[in-house]
Design an enzyme around this catalytic site. Structure first.
Site, PDB file in Angstrom:
ATOM      1  N   LYS A  78       0.832  -1.208   0.000  1.00  0.00           N
ATOM      2  CA  LYS A  78       0.000   0.000   0.000  1.00  0.00           C
ATOM      3  C   LYS A  78       0.864   1.254   0.000  1.00  0.00           C
ATOM      4  CE  LYS A  78      -2.134   1.428   3.761  1.00  0.00           C
ATOM      5  NZ  LYS A  78      -3.079   1.753   4.854  1.00  0.00           N
ATOM      6  N   ARG A 134      -8.475  12.454  12.476  1.00  0.00           N
ATOM      7  CA  ARG A 134      -7.022  12.549  12.334  1.00  0.00           C
ATOM      8  C   ARG A 134      -6.538  13.987  12.561  1.00  0.00           C
ATOM      9  NH1 ARG A 134      -4.332   8.326   9.446  1.00  0.00           N
ATOM     10  NH2 ARG A 134      -5.641   6.481   9.544  1.00  0.00           N
ATOM     11  N   ASP A 192       2.802   0.155  12.433  1.00  0.00           N
ATOM     12  CA  ASP A 192       1.652  -0.578  11.906  1.00  0.00           C
ATOM     13  C   ASP A 192       1.694  -2.060  12.276  1.00  0.00           C
ATOM     14  OD1 ASP A 192       0.540   1.657  10.777  1.00  0.00           O
ATOM     15  OD2 ASP A 192       1.332   1.304   8.771  1.00  0.00           O
TER      16      ASP A 192
END
Length: 438
Positions: free
Chosen positions: A20, A119, A316
């Site tokens: 990604k 965010r 992540d």
């Protein structure tokens, strides 16, 4: 969609989709270049499709032909969108495109889904203001989208805390479009492998950046410079590799993960080293570009142990690593992960609460997660929720593969399409006991 994950043994070979992070950078830099670029093996997940829609809103042409995306940049450069820009669930697209939009004269409004609208954007708006632009959030005293930015910005000096690597990458992508030198100073850079990835992509597309490869805390870019079009294959995604890798480790399964990225360009590749340090039996075959898990026959319970790991370069991976830690003996301390609270969800808090439902013992701090591993003993089935976060959904589904009982029920499990389309089907092909309950 709800998925029931049952204790399983895996076997065979699995291949994960394209990266990604690489795909989104490729799409945006292709839109900034001249002519047509070809991207091979792009990730077709929701975030990358959002990126394709966004660059089209700025005037690029995107043609998707099977495993090849062709992106033609607008002849006269990007243009202001005619309507608000919806980035979907992609923080990367949001933070990359905001400073790029600010190179254009006029206002651009950004929005996204419910997660995106939490965010923080104050630092990127301030950076744009420091370069002569303007910006504001639509909701008073709420540091989150919807927000608008106005250009044109000008070359200059920007200081930034550095925690949000995506914002820094966006500034670096915008800087070559400006006249003069842009200097970006980071007080405390995080997610540094992703900063390096952006620098590597800039170099690949003809943009010269002066920076310290060790510290990654200062970037100098002289403009204007021209992006060049390209043809490039996207490597497989290490963020996605984490899930079959952890699944094989905690179930003691013999598995090959094929076509992995051995370039070192993805920070999430560190997960293999962390799991190996915990005692997992993982061998990287660089010649075949594959990972071999449990091929020595050690199994899992005899080898997994806790430890302390600084995850600032690969945050992540925290959800997947926290699952692995539940099956290790002793405490595992995942540190320097404060940024994880500002991803699609607060992943520190939610991994603690959802894994606790499965019987795990965890403690959290502002920038750490402490998992009290028991070698998997005491874990039990329960219903858990992904909170529409793809990494939480896949991590909890993987956890269920190692737990005795009637199965772990993951609610709102379909969100994994953001980064790993076909996750449940692909994992099912190697033996994962995933059952759709809808």
């Amino acid at each position: 969609m709800n998925i029931l994950s049952k204790k399983s043994s895996l076997s065979g070979t699995v291949t994960v989709p394209g990266s990604k992070s690489h795909t989104i950078r490729a799409c945006i830099m292709a839109a900034l270049a001249s002519g047509t670029s070809e991207i091979l093996n792009p990730l077709t997940g929701a975030d990358c499709l959002s990126c394709a829609e966004v660059i089209q809103a700025f005037g690029a042409l995107v043609e998707m032909d099977g495993n090849i995306w062709r992106i033609t940049a607008p002849e006269k450069g990007l243009r202001l969108p005619s309507s608000p820009v919806d980035v979907g669930n992609s923080g990367s697209v949001l933070y990359f495109m905001a400073p790029i939009a600010a190179t254009l004269p006029g206002w651009t409004e950004f929005t996204g889904d419910a997660s995106i609208c939490t965010r923080p954007v104050g630092q990127i708006i301030q950076a744009i203001k420091d370069l002569g632009g303007d910006g504001f959030t639509a909701r008073k005293d709420i540091d989150a989208p919807p927000f608008s930015v106005r250009g044109p910005i000008h070359a200059g000096r920007v200081e930034h805390e550095g925690a949000f690597s995506q914002q820094i990458s966006g500034l670096m992508m915008a800087a070559p479009l400006l006249h003069g030198q842009t200097e970006i100073i980071l007080r405390n850079p995080k997610e540094m492998p992703f900063l390096q990835m952006t620098c590597d992509w800039l170099d690949f597309t003809g943009i010269h950046v002066r920076y310290d490869r060790e510290k990654l805390n200062r970037f100098e870019i002289e403009g204007p410079q021209k992006y060049r079009s390209f043809r490039r294959e996207i490597p497989s995604d290490w963020g996605s590799t984490a899930f079959p890798l952890v699944a094989a480790v905690i179930t003691g399964s013999k598995l090959e993960i094929a076509n992995i990225d051995t370039s070192g360009s993805q920070g999430d590749s560190a997960i293999a080293g962390v799991l190996s340090a915990m005692g997992a039996d993982i061998v990287m075959d660089s010649e075949k570009k594959s990972l071999l898990v449990n091929h020595s026959g050690k199994g899992r319970l005899s080898c997994l142990r806790g430890g302390t790991f600084n995850c600032s370069g690969f945050p992540d991976a925290v959800p997947a690593l926290s699952v692995a830690a539940c099956f290790a003996e002793g405490d595992t301390h995942l540190t320097d992960i404060g940024i994880v609270r500002h991803k699609e969800t607060d992943r520190i808090a939610l991994m603690r609460t959802e894994l606790a439902k499965l019987g795990a013992g965890l403690e959290e701090g502002s920038d750490y997660l402490l998992i009290h591993g028991t070698g998997g003993k005491g874990l039990h089935d329960a219903a858990v929720n992904s909170y529409d976060d793809h990494r939480i959904a896949m991590s909890l589904a993987v956890a269920g593969l190692g737990i005795e009982g009637n199965g772990v029920l993951i609610e709102n499990a379909e969100c994994c399409t953001v980064s790993f389309p076909g996750f449940y089907r692909i994992m099912g092909e190697i033996g994962a006991g995933f059952v759709c309950m809808d």
